[in-house]
Every structure is written in C-alpha cells, then in structure tokens.
Design a protein around this motif. Sequence first.
Motif, PDB file in Angstrom:
ATOM      1  N   UNK A  30      -9.358  -2.684  -4.053  1.00  0.00           N
ATOM      2  CA  UNK A  30      -9.020  -3.808  -3.176  1.00  0.00           C
ATOM      3  C   UNK A  30      -9.046  -3.417  -1.702  1.00  0.00           C
ATOM      4  N   UNK A  31      -8.758  -2.161  -1.400  1.00  0.00           N
ATOM      5  CA  UNK A  31      -8.642  -1.710  -0.017  1.00  0.00           C
ATOM      6  C   UNK A  31      -9.985  -1.464   0.657  1.00  0.00           C
ATOM      7  N   UNK A  32     -11.070  -1.499  -0.116  1.00  0.00           N
ATOM      8  CA  UNK A  32     -12.394  -1.262   0.440  1.00  0.00           C
ATOM      9  C   UNK A  32     -13.042  -2.609   0.752  1.00  0.00           C
ATOM     10  N   UNK A  33     -13.209  -2.913   2.030  1.00  0.00           N
ATOM     11  CA  UNK A  33     -13.681  -4.227   2.450  1.00  0.00           C
ATOM     12  C   UNK A  33     -15.028  -4.594   1.846  1.00  0.00           C
ATOM     13  N   UNK A  34     -15.874  -3.605   1.642  1.00  0.00           N
ATOM     14  CA  UNK A  34     -17.247  -3.875   1.206  1.00  0.00           C
ATOM     15  C   UNK A  34     -17.393  -3.984  -0.304  1.00  0.00           C
ATOM     16  N   UNK A  35     -16.311  -3.836  -1.054  1.00  0.00           N
ATOM     17  CA  UNK A  35     -16.409  -3.658  -2.498  1.00  0.00           C
ATOM     18  C   UNK A  35     -17.059  -4.847  -3.197  1.00  0.00           C
ATOM     19  N   UNK A  79     -16.332 -10.466 -13.424  1.00  0.00           N
ATOM     20  CA  UNK A  79     -16.615  -9.031 -13.373  1.00  0.00           C
ATOM     21  C   UNK A  79     -15.321  -8.222 -13.382  1.00  0.00           C
ATOM     22  N   UNK A  80     -15.430  -7.011 -13.932  1.00  0.00           N
ATOM     23  CA  UNK A  80     -14.360  -6.026 -13.799  1.00  0.00           C
ATOM     24  C   UNK A  80     -14.982  -4.741 -13.284  1.00  0.00           C
ATOM     25  N   UNK A  81     -14.368  -4.162 -12.264  1.00  0.00           N
ATOM     26  CA  UNK A  81     -14.868  -2.949 -11.633  1.00  0.00           C
ATOM     27  C   UNK A  81     -13.995  -1.778 -12.057  1.00  0.00           C
ATOM     28  N   UNK A  82     -14.589  -0.622 -12.213  1.00  0.00           N
ATOM     29  CA  UNK A  82     -13.842   0.548 -12.650  1.00  0.00           C
ATOM     30  C   UNK A  82     -14.145   1.777 -11.823  1.00  0.00           C
ATOM     31  N   UNK A  83     -13.120   2.572 -11.567  1.00  0.00           N
ATOM     32  CA  UNK A  83     -13.277   3.837 -10.837  1.00  0.00           C
ATOM     33  C   UNK A  83     -12.627   4.972 -11.613  1.00  0.00           C
ATOM     34  N   UNK A  84     -12.610   4.842 -12.929  1.00  0.00           N
ATOM     35  CA  UNK A  84     -12.082   5.913 -13.762  1.00  0.00           C
ATOM     36  C   UNK A  84     -10.628   5.764 -14.156  1.00  0.00           C
ATOM     37  N   UNK A  85     -10.020   4.625 -13.833  1.00  0.00           N
ATOM     38  CA  UNK A  85      -8.609   4.443 -14.144  1.00  0.00           C
ATOM     39  C   UNK A  85      -7.713   5.012 -13.060  1.00  0.00           C
ATOM     40  N   UNK A  86      -6.452   4.704 -13.109  1.00  0.00           N
ATOM     41  CA  UNK A  86      -5.416   5.194 -12.191  1.00  0.00           C
ATOM     42  C   UNK A  86      -5.526   4.609 -10.785  1.00  0.00           C
ATOM     43  N   UNK A  87      -6.736   4.575 -10.220  1.00  0.00           N
ATOM     44  CA  UNK A  87      -6.899   4.075  -8.855  1.00  0.00           C
ATOM     45  C   UNK A  87      -7.798   2.844  -8.803  1.00  0.00           C
ATOM     46  N   UNK A  88      -8.085   2.222  -9.952  1.00  0.00           N
ATOM     47  CA  UNK A  88      -8.992   1.078  -9.957  1.00  0.00           C
ATOM     48  C   UNK A  88      -8.492  -0.061  -9.075  1.00  0.00           C
ATOM     49  N   UNK A  89      -7.197  -0.350  -9.120  1.00  0.00           N
ATOM     50  CA  UNK A  89      -6.660  -1.444  -8.305  1.00  0.00           C
ATOM     51  C   UNK A  89      -6.824  -1.165  -6.818  1.00  0.00           C
ATOM     52  N   UNK A  90      -6.930   0.118  -6.432  1.00  0.00           N
ATOM     53  CA  UNK A  90      -7.067   0.478  -5.027  1.00  0.00           C
ATOM     54  C   UNK A  90      -8.424   0.091  -4.449  1.00  0.00           C
ATOM     55  N   UNK A 144      -8.170   8.717   7.446  1.00  0.00           N
ATOM     56  CA  UNK A 144      -8.527   9.823   6.557  1.00  0.00           C
ATOM     57  C   UNK A 144      -8.300   9.426   5.095  1.00  0.00           C
ATOM     58  N   UNK A 145      -7.209   8.710   4.847  1.00  0.00           N
ATOM     59  CA  UNK A 145      -6.893   8.281   3.484  1.00  0.00           C
ATOM     60  C   UNK A 145      -7.956   7.316   2.958  1.00  0.00           C
ATOM     61  N   UNK A 146      -8.392   6.370   3.783  1.00  0.00           N
ATOM     62  CA  UNK A 146      -9.409   5.418   3.334  1.00  0.00           C
ATOM     63  C   UNK A 146     -10.756   6.095   3.144  1.00  0.00           C
ATOM     64  N   UNK A 147     -11.063   7.101   3.976  1.00  0.00           N
ATOM     65  CA  UNK A 147     -12.292   7.864   3.790  1.00  0.00           C
ATOM     66  C   UNK A 147     -12.261   8.605   2.454  1.00  0.00           C
ATOM     67  N   UNK A 148     -11.115   9.166   2.096  1.00  0.00           N
ATOM     68  CA  UNK A 148     -10.976   9.848   0.811  1.00  0.00           C
ATOM     69  C   UNK A 148     -11.124   8.870  -0.354  1.00  0.00           C
ATOM     70  N   UNK A 149     -10.560   7.668  -0.187  1.00  0.00           N
ATOM     71  CA  UNK A 149     -10.681   6.666  -1.246  1.00  0.00           C
ATOM     72  C   UNK A 149     -12.144   6.305  -1.479  1.00  0.00           C
ATOM     73  N   UNK A 150     -12.902   6.121  -0.403  1.00  0.00           N
ATOM     74  CA  UNK A 150     -14.333   5.812  -0.557  1.00  0.00           C
ATOM     75  C   UNK A 150     -15.070   6.969  -1.243  1.00  0.00           C
ATOM     76  N   UNK A 166       0.863  -1.180   0.000  1.00  0.00           N
ATOM     77  CA  UNK A 166       0.000   0.000   0.000  1.00  0.00           C
ATOM     78  C   UNK A 166       0.902   1.233   0.000  1.00  0.00           C
ATOM     79  N   UNK A 167       0.680   2.122  -0.960  1.00  0.00           N
ATOM     80  CA  UNK A 167       1.445   3.365  -1.042  1.00  0.00           C
ATOM     81  C   UNK A 167       0.461   4.523  -0.909  1.00  0.00           C
ATOM     82  N   UNK A 168       0.632   5.341   0.115  1.00  0.00           N
ATOM     83  CA  UNK A 168      -0.259   6.470   0.339  1.00  0.00           C
ATOM     84  C   UNK A 168       0.164   7.629  -0.562  1.00  0.00           C
ATOM     85  N   UNK A 169      -0.841   8.272  -1.159  1.00  0.00           N
ATOM     86  CA  UNK A 169      -0.544   9.296  -2.159  1.00  0.00           C
ATOM     87  C   UNK A 169      -1.583  10.410  -2.099  1.00  0.00           C
TER      88      UNK A 169
END
Length: 222
Positions: free
Chosen positions: A98-103, A85-96, A64-70, A34-37
């Motif tokens: 994974x960090x949302x437990x409820x996804x 299935x493939x899930x998308x969040x606009x590119x760049x952060x799609x792989x992230x 705070x970082x996880x709240x921003x990701x959500x 995990x790399x915070x950015x």
Amino acid sequence: SIKDHSWLESQRASVNGEVEFNPWTEPYNSELLVVFAEYQDGLRFSDRTNFESCGMALEALREHAFANLRRITHDFTVRGEEGEYILGAGGTIDSSLLLLDEITQDPRIQLAGAPLIGVSDRDSFWVADDANPYAVFGIAAKVAGYYRSEPYPISPHLFHRQGDRWMPLDREAEDEHHPIPNLNVIDIVGKRRDGGVDLVVIIASPLSADARSIFRLCRKLD
C-alpha cells in the motif's frame, strides 16, 4: 509495516507493562497506521529511540525505509483477472505494498476505472477496478472474509486514492441520504411457520452501481 490503529494498544497490553513498547509509528489515515520496522527473517519492531540514535533526520530515515521496501518487494506477484487482483510479496509484508505509490500501475493489473485497494490482513493486498461492480463486490467480500479468518487482521475496508493517500471508501455505517442508510440493522426479520427465518434488506431508493454503493451493499449483506 501497515497496521490498524488498535494494534499499538493491543501490543502494549500484551506485554503487561513489563517492557515499554514504543515503536516508530506514524498515522496514515483514520483506519491505518505505519509502523517502521527492521526486516530480516521477519519483522522486528524496534524502539523509536533506536532509530533516533542513528543520527539521521527522521525524513531521511523515512526515505531510506521506503527505498528498502521497494528493494525487497520489487518482484511481487499479481494474480487475478477481470478487475479482481491479489498482489503478493512473500507474506508478512504484503499489506505494506500500500505504501508504494506506483504499485497499482503495474501492467499486469488491467483496470477500466480507478483502483480500489484492501488490506484485510498482514499477508494480503487486494486491488479492484472501481468501474466494475462485480469486481468491487468480489473483492469486498474477500476482504471481509480474510479479515475475519486470518490471524493478523488489519481492516475490512476498501480504500480509494485521494491526493497522496489511500482513504476509506465508505467508513460510516450510517448515512441517511444513501439508499442503504444503516449497515448495522436487519431491516425485516420474517419468521416462517416451519421455524425458518427470512432476513430482508430494504433499499430505500434506487441504488446505482458506483463503487461506494456496491461496497455498502456487500457490507450490508455481510
């Protein structure tokens, strides 16, 4: 942001020691980091000291970082059917995602069994139904293909849930107790008289349709 463990070394090597590259990172599992950015028009990997100078405890910054990701991924897309299935969040952060437990609990994702996920590259987040061998094989093949072809690869593995983490479904290439004991060898090579070649996979004992076995079969054929 999700990266593989080799990413940090490769980034440090790319700056040739001219600038110290020391982002805030935390290990996630044996394959992933995990790399915070900071996220605006894209990802900016700030030095860890910039985060520490905020005067907040790292635990609070992490929350705070996880709240921003959500917040920035709340309207993610879901494409696929029948356990793939493939899930998308606009590119760049799609792989992230994974960090949302409820996804994987989104009602658009219809699973008969437990979810398997893949993060082949920065812009992809895959979900497969572990009770559907066709879906497991299909997603495993897509993950392998995207991992080889996309510009920002992360991992060719599939991951299953163990406790609060996604862990590799089948990390080892060799397992002498499995019907497919070694993924790194071609079991038989047959040379034809016409110059062609036959490559043969030997299944050492009856192969079941569990998710790990299907994933190993896909990796062996790949």
